[in-house]
Motif scaffolding. Sequence first.
Motif, mmCIF file in Angstrom:
data_model
loop_
_atom_site.group_PDB
_atom_site.id
_atom_site.type_symbol
_atom_site.label_atom_id
_atom_site.label_comp_id
_atom_site.label_asym_id
_atom_site.label_seq_id
_atom_site.Cartn_x
_atom_site.Cartn_y
_atom_site.Cartn_z
ATOM 1 N N ASN A 178 0.761 -1.210 -0.166
ATOM 2 C CA ASN A 178 0.011 -0.038 0.056
ATOM 3 C C ASN A 178 0.809 1.303 -0.063
ATOM 4 O O ASN A 178 0.493 2.335 0.137
ATOM 5 N N GLY A 179 2.224 1.006 -0.174
ATOM 6 C CA GLY A 179 2.968 2.265 -0.160
ATOM 7 C C GLY A 179 3.435 2.620 1.210
ATOM 8 O O GLY A 179 4.198 3.636 1.462
ATOM 9 N N LYS A 180 2.976 2.179 2.409
ATOM 10 C CA LYS A 180 3.293 2.807 3.915
ATOM 11 C C LYS A 180 4.705 2.034 4.250
ATOM 12 O O LYS A 180 5.124 0.766 3.815
ATOM 13 N N MET A 181 5.441 2.739 4.871
ATOM 14 C CA MET A 181 6.902 2.384 5.158
ATOM 15 C C MET A 181 6.670 1.486 6.327
ATOM 16 O O MET A 181 6.072 2.017 7.546
ATOM 17 N N ARG A 182 7.386 0.357 6.205
ATOM 18 C CA ARG A 182 7.161 -0.580 7.391
ATOM 19 C C ARG A 182 8.516 -1.428 7.729
ATOM 20 O O ARG A 182 9.418 -1.432 6.778
ATOM 21 N N LYS A 183 8.829 -1.524 8.851
ATOM 22 C CA LYS A 183 9.907 -2.329 9.201
ATOM 23 C C LYS A 183 9.895 -3.831 8.752
ATOM 24 O O LYS A 183 9.040 -4.476 9.017
ATOM 25 N N ALA A 184 11.255 -4.149 7.839
ATOM 26 C CA ALA A 184 11.332 -5.392 7.579
ATOM 27 C C ALA A 184 12.149 -6.182 8.282
ATOM 28 O O ALA A 184 13.138 -5.910 8.969
ATOM 29 N N ARG B 201 14.785 -14.821 4.610
ATOM 30 C CA ARG B 201 13.568 -13.988 3.782
ATOM 31 C C ARG B 201 13.362 -12.805 4.611
ATOM 32 O O ARG B 201 13.211 -13.069 5.884
ATOM 33 N N PHE B 202 13.309 -11.526 4.095
ATOM 34 C CA PHE B 202 12.558 -10.658 4.581
ATOM 35 C C PHE B 202 10.908 -10.493 4.614
ATOM 36 O O PHE B 202 10.502 -11.081 3.724
ATOM 37 N N SER B 203 10.414 -10.394 5.567
ATOM 38 C CA SER B 203 8.960 -10.149 5.641
ATOM 39 C C SER B 203 8.595 -8.884 6.742
ATOM 40 O O SER B 203 9.558 -8.290 7.246
ATOM 41 N N PHE B 204 7.349 -8.763 6.896
ATOM 42 C CA PHE B 204 6.832 -7.559 7.700
ATOM 43 C C PHE B 204 6.435 -8.256 9.162
ATOM 44 O O PHE B 204 5.759 -7.717 9.921
ATOM 45 N N SER B 205 6.567 -9.347 9.372
ATOM 46 C CA SER B 205 6.209 -10.159 10.584
ATOM 47 C C SER B 205 7.217 -11.279 10.930
ATOM 48 O O SER B 205 8.058 -11.467 10.128
ATOM 49 N N GLU B 206 7.040 -11.798 12.086
ATOM 50 C CA GLU B 206 7.915 -12.802 12.521
ATOM 51 C C GLU B 206 6.997 -14.124 13.021
ATOM 52 O O GLU B 206 7.129 -14.596 13.736
ATOM 53 N N LYS B 207 5.859 -14.316 12.644
ATOM 54 C CA LYS B 207 4.800 -15.319 12.594
ATOM 55 C C LYS B 207 5.579 -16.613 12.462
ATOM 56 O O LYS B 207 6.175 -17.017 11.831
ATOM 57 N N SER B 208 4.827 -17.752 13.244
ATOM 58 C CA SER B 208 5.508 -18.860 13.440
ATOM 59 C C SER B 208 5.489 -19.898 11.891
ATOM 60 O O SER B 208 6.319 -20.555 11.498
ATOM 61 N N ILE B 209 4.230 -19.459 10.973
ATOM 62 C CA ILE B 209 4.254 -20.036 9.968
ATOM 63 C C ILE B 209 5.379 -19.658 8.840
ATOM 64 O O ILE B 209 5.771 -20.477 8.061
ATOM 65 N N LEU B 210 5.876 -18.689 9.122
ATOM 66 C CA LEU B 210 7.210 -18.166 8.431
ATOM 67 C C LEU B 210 8.238 -19.015 8.756
ATOM 68 O O LEU B 210 9.226 -19.470 8.036
ATOM 69 N N ASN C 299 9.990 -2.913 -2.999
ATOM 70 C CA ASN C 299 9.204 -3.739 -2.138
ATOM 71 C C ASN C 299 9.863 -4.959 -1.481
ATOM 72 O O ASN C 299 10.988 -5.001 -1.644
ATOM 73 N N LEU C 300 9.032 -5.771 -0.716
ATOM 74 C CA LEU C 300 9.772 -6.973 -0.221
ATOM 75 C C LEU C 300 10.611 -7.787 -1.112
ATOM 76 O O LEU C 300 11.415 -8.405 -0.779
ATOM 77 N N ASP C 301 9.813 -7.963 -2.241
ATOM 78 C CA ASP C 301 10.357 -9.074 -3.169
ATOM 79 C C ASP C 301 11.416 -8.555 -3.957
ATOM 80 O O ASP C 301 12.487 -9.219 -4.120
#
Length: 444
Positions: free
Chosen positions: A181-187, A204-213, A291-293
């Motif tokens: 969405n264009g919002k700056m977030r911590k990777a 891999r970089f992502s915007f969360s650290e959920k257990s499924i990652l 972006n993340l990709d």
Amino acid sequence: MTEDENELRRRNICDFRHSVVAELGNPYLNRGQLTTLIKEKSKRDYEIPYSKRTTITEGCIRRWLCLYRKFGKQGLNPQIRQDLGKSRLIGEQEQNGIIALLESNPELTAIAAVRKLREQGVIKTEISSSSLSRFITSQGLTSKERQKVIMKEKSLKFDFFSPLECVQSDVMYGPEIPDKNGKMRKALLMTFLDDATRRILYGRFSFSEKSILFEDGIKHILKAQGMIGRLYTDNGSSFVSNQTRRILDILGITLSHTKPGIPQGKGKQERFYRTVRDQFLRPLDISAVKNLDDLNARFNTWLECEYHRSPHRGLQQHITPLDAWIAKAHHIKSIASSIDLDRIFLHLLSRRVYKDSTFTLGGTLFEAPAILSGKRIDIYFDPHPPVDRVLVSQGGKEYGDARIVDTYANSKVKRGYSRSSDLQSGYEHSDLPVNLTATNMGGN
């Protein structure tokens, strides 16, 4: 008392003494004012550090003032005893014997050590429990201090020989980049490091650290590389999920955690993250990352082209992680062909089927076979959104996939009874002619 504790004690006492005499050092005070002020201070109540007394005599205040004028604040430090750490009631030979025995046998109590030394003839005098306690404390040999030493030794550098014998995983906070969405977030960067070769098996970089990652990384390694012997992580929420533990238990993979407050066991991961910051993120133009990709593509390029091909000081002969992996690759154990990883990595939950044969998962209504109405069932599903396929099982028997309930379509289903419509429907689907009269049907 340890050296640090002694230093803290001296500093607190010095600060208190300074608070009492600091204003007395004012050069503009005449003799009469000084005398009056000292008398006034001697009549006050104080909270004196490490003392049960609450008052200070005039003579004591004058002595502190003399030291303050002569040596400054440092002169208010309590003097260090020349025999500090030495017991005047325990002989030197006896002290050496106690110290040596406790250091070589950390599990022994001080009393047990004295009893053993007395049996050996090293200690010949009676030592009171208070004298022994003071001596043990002064030498930093209390049970608590010795346990700290044991824990530190257990957390010293360790190495495994075979690839995948031990895989470490951790998360590093990275730069801020735009989301979809264009919002700056911590990777956040989650990586899996092979202990034996220092190769990064998955990152891999992502915007969360959920257990499924975390589970995605494990699954990738199992499919692409081979069987993992042990996983080593900290106690973060990403690594302690019940679903993850269930999956690892099925696969027979041991999950170990670092001890809280003892980060030494994560040294290899911390060293890699320092390399990431210095050699990948620092030269990177973050403003150019879309972006993340894009960030992950750049990271994987750096990983394969630079990190894995650079000599590593933590490896013998400073070889590269890629060379270390190739040299030991024949030790890797493959996954048995009978193991269905896609099935094992499905999440498992229990649900009660409503009387209308439906159940909910994540706010979505699913329909189970009517035979399971009112029963408790097990459901297996891929946790990655959207969850649109759910396998139903009950009592060890599988009943196939549950169907998502289409509430809009259900609203169009006709309910109730209409004579005219039923009659018309009956005509259209019977073998009788459509133009039958009422008389033919028994009417008047």
